[in-house]
Write an enzyme that holds these catalytic residues in place. Sequence first.
Site, PDB file in Angstrom:
ATOM      1  N   GLU A 269       0.840  -1.207   0.000  1.00 28.09           N
ATOM      2  CA  GLU A 269       0.000   0.000   0.000  1.00 28.09           C
ATOM      3  C   GLU A 269       0.871   1.253   0.000  1.00 28.09           C
ATOM      4  OE1 GLU A 269      -3.099  -0.400  -0.467  1.00 28.09           O
ATOM      5  OE2 GLU A 269      -3.590  -2.389   0.304  1.00 28.09           O
TER       6      GLU A 269
ATOM      7  N   CYS B 111      -7.359  -1.005   8.707  1.00 21.39           N
ATOM      8  CA  CYS B 111      -6.038  -1.036   8.071  1.00 21.39           C
ATOM      9  C   CYS B 111      -5.650   0.342   7.535  1.00 21.39           C
ATOM     10  CB  CYS B 111      -5.999  -2.066   6.942  1.00 21.39           C
ATOM     11  SG  CYS B 111      -6.058  -3.775   7.512  1.00 21.39           S
TER      12      CYS B 111
ATOM     13  N   HIS C 213      -0.659  -5.610   3.001  1.00 22.17           N
ATOM     14  CA  HIS C 213      -1.788  -6.517   3.182  1.00 22.17           C
ATOM     15  C   HIS C 213      -1.333  -7.922   2.808  1.00 22.17           C
ATOM     16  CE1 HIS C 213      -5.148  -3.413   3.297  1.00 22.17           C
ATOM     17  NE2 HIS C 213      -5.448  -4.295   4.238  1.00 22.17           N
TER      18      HIS C 213
END
Length: 156
Positions: free
Chosen positions: A42, A104, A123
Amino acid sequence: MQLPVVYQKAKDKVFMIWTTLQPRLTVHVGLASSAKAIIILEQCGKNKGYQEMDACGFHPEGGCCMLDGPEKIESTINMKTLWKNISVEGIDIIFSRDAGRYICDYTYYASLYYGNGRAAFIHVPPLSKSVTADFLGKALQTIILEMLKQCGEERE
């Protein structure tokens, strides 16, 4: 350190990490239950859009992580470069700019905010016969070592 699936408690723990431990980089790992054999790197955290209830039935006021924060914060780790330069046999790694507007992404944004961008979020898929804890641990070690190279902080 395991963070609770509760917005405010997770944010408080992230604040504690940055103020007491004062790390050069914080790497967060979250479960992407829909990902079968994919690791997702991410790039940024988003400040708004948190409407889904947490484990205690709450969501942040106004769906916002930091009232005075920017719309999004980019990691100082270039995840796209990392994604292009790394491979782990037996699992796909992809690049993402949207961590999902739940705990998250909320945690990632808070960490980027408190750490001035010196955070990363990965993730991972659920453990399975093909993605064992040992395999996933080695994959994460490979990825984190590459992150540290970007930071100029690689150590044995």
